[in-house]
Design a protein around this motif. Structure first.
Motif, PDB file in Angstrom:
ATOM      1  N   PHE A   1       1.429  -5.704  -0.792  1.00 21.10           N
ATOM      2  CA  PHE A   1       1.118  -7.017  -0.224  1.00 21.10           C
ATOM      3  C   PHE A   1       1.086  -6.959   1.309  1.00 21.10           C
ATOM      4  N   VAL A   2       2.061  -6.313   1.899  1.00 19.05           N
ATOM      5  CA  VAL A   2       2.093  -6.183   3.366  1.00 19.05           C
ATOM      6  C   VAL A   2       0.875  -5.391   3.835  1.00 19.05           C
ATOM      7  N   ALA A   3       0.534  -4.331   3.119  1.00 20.33           N
ATOM      8  CA  ALA A   3      -0.607  -3.491   3.514  1.00 20.33           C
ATOM      9  C   ALA A   3      -1.922  -4.253   3.446  1.00 20.33           C
ATOM     10  N   ILE A   4      -2.169  -4.984   2.347  1.00 18.45           N
ATOM     11  CA  ILE A   4      -3.447  -5.696   2.230  1.00 18.45           C
ATOM     12  C   ILE A   4      -3.514  -6.846   3.227  1.00 18.45           C
ATOM     13  N   THR A   5      -2.401  -7.517   3.452  1.00 17.02           N
ATOM     14  CA  THR A   5      -2.383  -8.602   4.433  1.00 17.02           C
ATOM     15  C   THR A   5      -2.618  -8.049   5.831  1.00 17.02           C
ATOM     16  N   SER A   6      -1.989  -6.940   6.151  1.00 18.50           N
ATOM     17  CA  SER A   6      -2.189  -6.300   7.456  1.00 18.50           C
ATOM     18  C   SER A   6      -3.633  -5.850   7.621  1.00 18.50           C
ATOM     19  N   SER A   7      -4.208  -5.335   6.553  1.00 22.94           N
ATOM     20  CA  SER A   7      -5.606  -4.907   6.614  1.00 22.94           C
ATOM     21  C   SER A   7      -6.523  -6.067   6.972  1.00 22.94           C
ATOM     22  N   VAL A   8      -6.279  -7.199   6.345  1.00 19.14           N
ATOM     23  CA  VAL A   8      -7.084  -8.396   6.632  1.00 19.14           C
ATOM     24  C   VAL A   8      -6.899  -8.818   8.093  1.00 19.14           C
TER      25      VAL A   8
ATOM     26  N   VAL B   1      -4.125  -0.350  -2.453  1.00 20.94           N
ATOM     27  CA  VAL B   1      -4.671   0.110  -3.740  1.00 20.94           C
ATOM     28  C   VAL B   1      -3.768   1.188  -4.342  1.00 20.94           C
ATOM     29  N   LEU B   2      -3.371   2.143  -3.514  1.00 23.02           N
ATOM     30  CA  LEU B   2      -2.539   3.249  -4.004  1.00 23.02           C
ATOM     31  C   LEU B   2      -1.158   2.761  -4.433  1.00 23.02           C
ATOM     32  N   CYS B   3      -0.620   1.791  -3.728  1.00 24.32           N
ATOM     33  CA  CYS B   3       0.672   1.213  -4.129  1.00 24.32           C
ATOM     34  C   CYS B   3       0.565   0.535  -5.491  1.00 24.32           C
ATOM     35  N   ILE B   4      -0.487  -0.238  -5.685  1.00 22.38           N
ATOM     36  CA  ILE B   4      -0.652  -0.920  -6.970  1.00 22.38           C
ATOM     37  C   ILE B   4      -0.858   0.105  -8.085  1.00 22.38           C
ATOM     38  N   ALA B   5      -1.624   1.154  -7.803  1.00 21.42           N
ATOM     39  CA  ALA B   5      -1.806   2.218  -8.798  1.00 21.42           C
ATOM     40  C   ALA B   5      -0.468   2.893  -9.104  1.00 21.42           C
TER      41      ALA B   5
ATOM     42  N   THR C   1      -8.592  -5.269  -4.520  1.00 27.23           N
ATOM     43  CA  THR C   1      -8.206  -4.474  -3.348  1.00 27.23           C
ATOM     44  C   THR C   1      -9.125  -3.263  -3.200  1.00 27.23           C
ATOM     45  N   SER C   2      -9.623  -2.749  -4.308  1.00 30.09           N
ATOM     46  CA  SER C   2     -10.600  -1.652  -4.239  1.00 30.09           C
ATOM     47  C   SER C   2     -11.893  -2.140  -3.591  1.00 30.09           C
ATOM     48  N   ILE C   3     -12.352  -3.324  -3.979  1.00 35.37           N
ATOM     49  CA  ILE C   3     -13.543  -3.906  -3.352  1.00 35.37           C
ATOM     50  C   ILE C   3     -13.290  -4.118  -1.860  1.00 35.37           C
ATOM     51  N   HIS C   4     -12.128  -4.678  -1.540  1.00 31.83           N
ATOM     52  CA  HIS C   4     -11.794  -4.906  -0.131  1.00 31.83           C
ATOM     53  C   HIS C   4     -11.804  -3.586   0.644  1.00 31.83           C
TER      54      HIS C   4
ATOM     55  N   SER D   1      13.150   0.620 -12.955  1.00 28.54           N
ATOM     56  CA  SER D   1      11.705   0.843 -12.799  1.00 28.54           C
ATOM     57  C   SER D   1      11.023  -0.441 -12.335  1.00 28.54           C
ATOM     58  N   HIS D   2      11.490  -1.576 -12.842  1.00 26.63           N
ATOM     59  CA  HIS D   2      10.949  -2.851 -12.353  1.00 26.63           C
ATOM     60  C   HIS D   2      11.322  -3.092 -10.893  1.00 26.63           C
ATOM     61  N   ALA D   3      12.540  -2.746 -10.512  1.00 25.16           N
ATOM     62  CA  ALA D   3      12.975  -2.946  -9.128  1.00 25.16           C
ATOM     63  C   ALA D   3      12.151  -2.090  -8.161  1.00 25.16           C
ATOM     64  N   VAL D   4      11.924  -0.846  -8.522  1.00 21.82           N
ATOM     65  CA  VAL D   4      11.100   0.034  -7.685  1.00 21.82           C
ATOM     66  C   VAL D   4       9.692  -0.535  -7.580  1.00 21.82           C
ATOM     67  N   ASN D   5       9.155  -1.008  -8.682  1.00 22.32           N
ATOM     68  CA  ASN D   5       7.811  -1.601  -8.651  1.00 22.32           C
ATOM     69  C   ASN D   5       7.755  -2.838  -7.763  1.00 22.32           C
ATOM     70  N   ALA D   6       8.817  -3.605  -7.718  1.00 24.58           N
ATOM     71  CA  ALA D   6       8.835  -4.786  -6.853  1.00 24.58           C
ATOM     72  C   ALA D   6       8.725  -4.378  -5.392  1.00 24.58           C
ATOM     73  N   VAL D   7       9.456  -3.350  -5.007  1.00 23.71           N
ATOM     74  CA  VAL D   7       9.410  -2.875  -3.623  1.00 23.71           C
ATOM     75  C   VAL D   7       8.016  -2.334  -3.295  1.00 23.71           C
ATOM     76  N   ILE D   8       7.441  -1.581  -4.214  1.00 14.88           N
ATOM     77  CA  ILE D   8       6.102  -1.023  -3.993  1.00 14.88           C
ATOM     78  C   ILE D   8       5.060  -2.136  -3.965  1.00 14.88           C
ATOM     79  N   THR D   9       5.204  -3.135  -4.808  1.00 13.20           N
ATOM     80  CA  THR D   9       4.269  -4.266  -4.806  1.00 13.20           C
ATOM     81  C   THR D   9       4.360  -5.026  -3.487  1.00 13.20           C
ATOM     82  N   PHE D  10       5.568  -5.182  -2.969  1.00 12.53           N
ATOM     83  CA  PHE D  10       5.728  -5.832  -1.669  1.00 12.53           C
ATOM     84  C   PHE D  10       5.036  -5.011  -0.586  1.00 12.53           C
ATOM     85  N   ALA D  11       5.168  -3.704  -0.644  1.00 17.32           N
ATOM     86  CA  ALA D  11       4.468  -2.836   0.313  1.00 17.32           C
ATOM     87  C   ALA D  11       2.954  -3.010   0.190  1.00 17.32           C
TER      88      ALA D  11
END
Length: 164
Positions: free
Chosen positions: A143-150, A90-94, A69-72, A131-141
């Protein structure tokens, strides 16, 4: 003659989306199992926790997602909207990594990867699960962000002749 640079943007797009999608597998599993595990008695919970053996290999997907995602983000930097969406991913994954290392990992250590019932079991379980549940929501965000970017990237992506 074609070089990798000609097709890099298409591969960067695809690989970035796929890498983030792979991160959704473990985080989504944690999110959807939470309601069924959070109230288990400690002994049963400790038995169920054994299903996560080997899940640390998903760390490879997370590193790949951060890298790709950083390369993208770099590749789409000329398109402001695509860039901002990709940067958001990228920031969400970080952010998921910061949450993991600050909240999830300490509970893994306290429980020896859930092979030993930790002191203050309920607090440890809540911290680990939420903490895992919060990460799931952020990971979904992410995914939506990178897909939208594409999808919004307006740049003309070069293709190889004869390939559509």
């Amino acid at each position: 003659m074609f070089t990798q640079n000609v097709i890099l943007p298409k591969w960067a797009r695809l690989l970035a989306v796929v890498s983030v999608a792979l991160c959704l597998i473990p985080s989504g599993a944690h999110l959807f199992e939470l309601a069924h595990k959070i109230y288990l008695p400690p002994a049963e919970y400790m038995i169920v926790q054994k299903i996560y053996g080997g899940w640390s290999l998903f760390g490879v997907a997370i590193v790949a997602a951060l890298f790709l995602t950083s390369i993208h983000t770099f590749v789409v930097r000329a398109d402001r909207t695509a860039f901002l969406l990709s940067l958001t991913s990228v920031l969400c994954i970080a952010a998921t990594q910061m949450i993991f290392w600050a909240f999830t990992y300490p509970m893994n250590v306290a429980s020896n990867n859930w092979t030993v019932t930790p002191e203050n079991f309920e607090a440890a379980r809540r911290q680990w699960e939420y903490s895992h549940a919060v990460n799931a929501v952020i990971t979904f965000a992410a995914f939506v962000a990178i897909t939208s970017s594409v999808l919004v990237d307006k740049r003309e992506v070069p293709t190889m002749p004869g390939v559509e």
